[in-house]
Design an enzyme around this catalytic site. Structure first.
Site, PDB file in Angstrom:
ATOM      1  N   CYS A  21       0.805  -1.241   0.000  1.00 42.26           N
ATOM      2  CA  CYS A  21       0.000   0.000   0.000  1.00 42.26           C
ATOM      3  C   CYS A  21       0.835   1.287   0.000  1.00 42.26           C
ATOM      4  CB  CYS A  21      -0.983  -0.019   1.165  1.00 42.26           C
ATOM      5  SG  CYS A  21      -0.278  -0.606   2.700  1.00 42.26           S
ATOM      6  N   HIS A  61      -2.640   6.485   3.171  1.00 39.80           N
ATOM      7  CA  HIS A  61      -1.194   6.557   3.408  1.00 39.80           C
ATOM      8  C   HIS A  61      -0.625   7.758   2.654  1.00 39.80           C
ATOM      9  CE1 HIS A  61      -1.331   2.856   5.448  1.00 39.80           C
ATOM     10  NE2 HIS A  61      -0.660   2.066   4.630  1.00 39.80           N
TER      11      HIS A  61
HETATM   12  P1  NAP Z   1      -5.968  -9.383   8.738  1.00 34.50           P
HETATM   13  O1  NAP Z   1      -7.029  -8.395   9.116  1.00 34.50           O
HETATM   14  O2  NAP Z   1      -5.068  -9.916   9.789  1.00 34.50           O
HETATM   15  O3  NAP Z   1      -6.736 -10.662   7.999  1.00 34.50           O
HETATM   16  C1  NAP Z   1      -6.062 -11.866   7.696  1.00 34.50           C
HETATM   17  C2  NAP Z   1      -7.002 -12.877   7.060  1.00 34.50           C
HETATM   18  O4  NAP Z   1      -6.256 -14.093   6.824  1.00 34.50           O
HETATM   19  C3  NAP Z   1      -8.203 -13.277   7.934  1.00 34.50           C
HETATM   20  O5  NAP Z   1      -9.349 -13.496   7.133  1.00 34.50           O
HETATM   21  C4  NAP Z   1      -7.761 -14.607   8.543  1.00 34.50           C
HETATM   22  O6  NAP Z   1      -8.837 -15.472   8.896  1.00 34.50           O
HETATM   23  C5  NAP Z   1      -6.994 -15.215   7.385  1.00 34.50           C
HETATM   24  N1  NAP Z   1      -6.083 -16.261   7.834  1.00 34.50           N
HETATM   25  C6  NAP Z   1      -5.144 -16.198   8.815  1.00 34.50           C
HETATM   26  N2  NAP Z   1      -4.559 -17.415   8.987  1.00 34.50           N
HETATM   27  C7  NAP Z   1      -5.143 -18.254   8.084  1.00 34.50           C
HETATM   28  C8  NAP Z   1      -4.972 -19.640   7.769  1.00 34.50           C
HETATM   29  N3  NAP Z   1      -4.091 -20.428   8.430  1.00 34.50           N
HETATM   30  N4  NAP Z   1      -5.743 -20.164   6.787  1.00 34.50           N
HETATM   31  C9  NAP Z   1      -6.647 -19.415   6.114  1.00 34.50           C
HETATM   32  N5  NAP Z   1      -6.858 -18.089   6.381  1.00 34.50           N
HETATM   33  C10 NAP Z   1      -6.108 -17.526   7.351  1.00 34.50           C
HETATM   34  O7  NAP Z   1      -5.014  -8.805   7.608  1.00 34.50           O
HETATM   35  P2  NAP Z   1      -5.321  -7.668   6.481  1.00 34.50           P
HETATM   36  O8  NAP Z   1      -4.905  -6.328   6.943  1.00 34.50           O
HETATM   37  O9  NAP Z   1      -6.698  -7.865   5.981  1.00 34.50           O
HETATM   38  O10 NAP Z   1      -4.265  -8.076   5.353  1.00 34.50           O
HETATM   39  C11 NAP Z   1      -4.473  -9.226   4.523  1.00 34.50           C
HETATM   40  C12 NAP Z   1      -3.362  -9.307   3.487  1.00 34.50           C
HETATM   41  O11 NAP Z   1      -3.387  -8.161   2.653  1.00 34.50           O
HETATM   42  C13 NAP Z   1      -1.966  -9.374   4.113  1.00 34.50           C
HETATM   43  O12 NAP Z   1      -1.173 -10.244   3.345  1.00 34.50           O
HETATM   44  C14 NAP Z   1      -1.492  -7.935   4.031  1.00 34.50           C
HETATM   45  O13 NAP Z   1      -0.097  -7.834   4.002  1.00 34.50           O
HETATM   46  C15 NAP Z   1      -2.119  -7.493   2.708  1.00 34.50           C
HETATM   47  N6  NAP Z   1      -2.348  -6.045   2.562  1.00 34.50           N
HETATM   48  C16 NAP Z   1      -2.962  -5.315   3.557  1.00 34.50           C
HETATM   49  C17 NAP Z   1      -3.179  -3.935   3.362  1.00 34.50           C
HETATM   50  C18 NAP Z   1      -3.866  -3.073   4.390  1.00 34.50           C
HETATM   51  O14 NAP Z   1      -3.891  -1.829   4.181  1.00 34.50           O
HETATM   52  N7  NAP Z   1      -4.423  -3.615   5.478  1.00 34.50           N
HETATM   53  C19 NAP Z   1      -2.774  -3.336   2.179  1.00 34.50           C
HETATM   54  C20 NAP Z   1      -2.171  -4.110   1.182  1.00 34.50           C
HETATM   55  C21 NAP Z   1      -1.963  -5.453   1.397  1.00 34.50           C
HETATM   56  P3  NAP Z   1      -9.354 -15.616  10.437  1.00 34.50           P
HETATM   57  O15 NAP Z   1     -10.231 -14.414  10.709  1.00 34.50           O
HETATM   58  O16 NAP Z   1     -10.152 -16.893  10.410  1.00 34.50           O
HETATM   59  O17 NAP Z   1      -8.161 -15.679  11.310  1.00 34.50           O
END
Ligand code: NAP
Length: 349
Positions: A147, A240
């Site tokens: 991001c 950001h």
């Molecule tokens: P998050 O809120 O921590 O969500 C993570 C997701 O992954 C949840 O749905 C979780 O499910 C799932 N998960 C975790 N362990 C798992 C497993 N063993 N098997 C299957 N699913 C699993 O993270 P986020 O901020 O949404 O980010 C998600 C991704 O996007 C990351 O790779 C991050 O680097 C990327 N990203 C984020 C942003 C941002 O601004 N937030 C921007 C660009 C990219 P449960 O609820 O069941 O644990």
């Protein structure tokens, strides 16, 4: 088209659900998350943090395990999976012939995987043809950038096309939503700035250089400019901001020539009519107090790039501030725009 969402309960997954409501081409068919959530109704598995009501059609859906066999009815999946698990799960889907459009970092630097921003490098989709997950080419992975790399590379593209980037120094001011949910502890961030985000700085240079690469056949020719990045977390919610100072290869005569580079830049996807593409990609703010995350991050449905404080630099050549919505342009919205481009190009059908 029927779509699945992997990581549907997380911050990015929720943004996918919100943004896909009423999408003219894509309909949510299946939701996947960890075994902690699988088997539960979505309303019980997710802690809904979007500021709109959880859609009725999603509330009662049962969350699945992220197994390709449970997603056989979808045409492709969006992935908002945690990077600790995204590598294996996304690969399994690609091998099963289900295209993956991912937000996770795991495959961003893979030489056959496009790191895609439709307005910046739409031709990089050709790399998909070199992927070998399936014999018939039905399964593949496309990623969108981190991001910070999103607003940075969009803000640099017209400068790179006209003058060439030689070196960059930048400091980010990153919103708390970028850390997912529950993210940063409130006692750490309220009334405070944290001058370090684990793992963030090393991604900025390589991703920006890959995005600004030219494609020669199936090889990416990457520019070589060094990037000195400092990543900080600030107590804003969305958007950001980056303060950038750039050294350019060809020297502009004055700041007007730099402004002209932005005004004359031709958007390569402007004639494709993609539903998520902003009408105006660049908002070049003239007021010195703009852009501001709270005022501008949601403009053009969160898909616009805001530029401001454009000025000649005493060190290097030009300084400016760039800002974009991190979970929309920098994550879920960017991935949806990628999928729309891939439909238009015939990769998704
Ligand atoms: P998050 O809120 O921590 O969500 C993570 C997701 O992954 C949840 O749905 C979780 O499910 C799932 N998960 C975790 N362990 C798992 C497993 N063993 N098997 C299957 N699913 C699993 O993270 P986020 O901020 O949404 O980010 C998600 C991704 O996007 C990351 O790779 C991050 O680097 C990327 N990203 C984020 C942003 C941002 O601004 N937030 C921007 C660009 C990219 P449960 O609820 O069941 O644990």
């Amino acid at each position: 088209m029927k779509v699945g969402i992997l990581g549907a309960t997380g911050a990015v997954g929720q943004k996918f659900i919100r943004l896909l409501q009423g999408h003219p081409w894509f309909e949510i068919e299946a939701l996947g998350a960890s075994e902690r959530s699988a088997g539960k109704k979505y309303k019980d598995a997710a802690n809904w943090i979007e500021d709109v009501q959880l859609p009725l059609s999603i509330k009662e859906m049962t969350v699945k395990n992220c197994e390709p066999s449970e997603f056989s009815e979808v045409d492709f999946v969006f992935s908002g999976l945690d990077s600790s698990v995204a590598g294996d799960i996304e690969k399994a889907f690609a091998i099963a012939g289900i295209p993956v459009i991912s937000n996770a970092r795991n495959y961003r630097q893979h030489p056959t995987v496009p790191l895609l921003i439709p307005e910046i490098n739409p031709d990089h989709t050709e790399l998909i043809k070199t992927q070998t997950f399936t014999e018939d080419g039905s399964g593949w992975i496309v990623t969108n950038p981190n991001c910070v790399a999103v607003p940075l590379s969009i803000s640099l593209k017209p400068l790179h096309d006209v003058f060439g980037i030689e070196a960059l120094i930048l400091t980010t001011l990153q919103a708390v939503s970028g850390a997912g949910y529950p993210g940063v502890a409130s006692l750490d961030i309220l009334g405070n700035v944290i001058p370090f985000i684990s793992g963030e700085e090393p991604k900025v240079g390589p991703e920006t250089r890959k995005l600004l690469s030219t494609l020669d056949g199936t090889n990416l020719i990457k520019p070589e400019f060094p990037v000195q990045a400092t990543a900080t977390r600030v107590p804003t919610i969305n958007g950001h901001m980056i303060s950038v100072t750039a050294k350019l290869k060809d020297k502009p005569k004055n700041i007007e020539e730099i402004k002209r580079a932005y005004m004359n830049w031709q958007n390569p996807i402007s004639d494709l009519d993609l539903p998520f593409a902003p009408k105006e990609l660049y908002k070049l703010h003239q007021e010195e107090k703009y852009p501001q995350p709270r005022l501008h991050a949601d403009w053009e449905n969160g898909m616009q790039l805001h530029l401001g404080r454009l000025r000649e630099a005493e060190v290097f050549d030009v300084s400016f501030v760039a800002m974009a919505h991190n979970t929309i342009r920098g994550a879920a919205g960017g991935a949806i725009l990628n999928a729309e481009l891939l439909v238009k190009k015939g990769f998704l059908k």
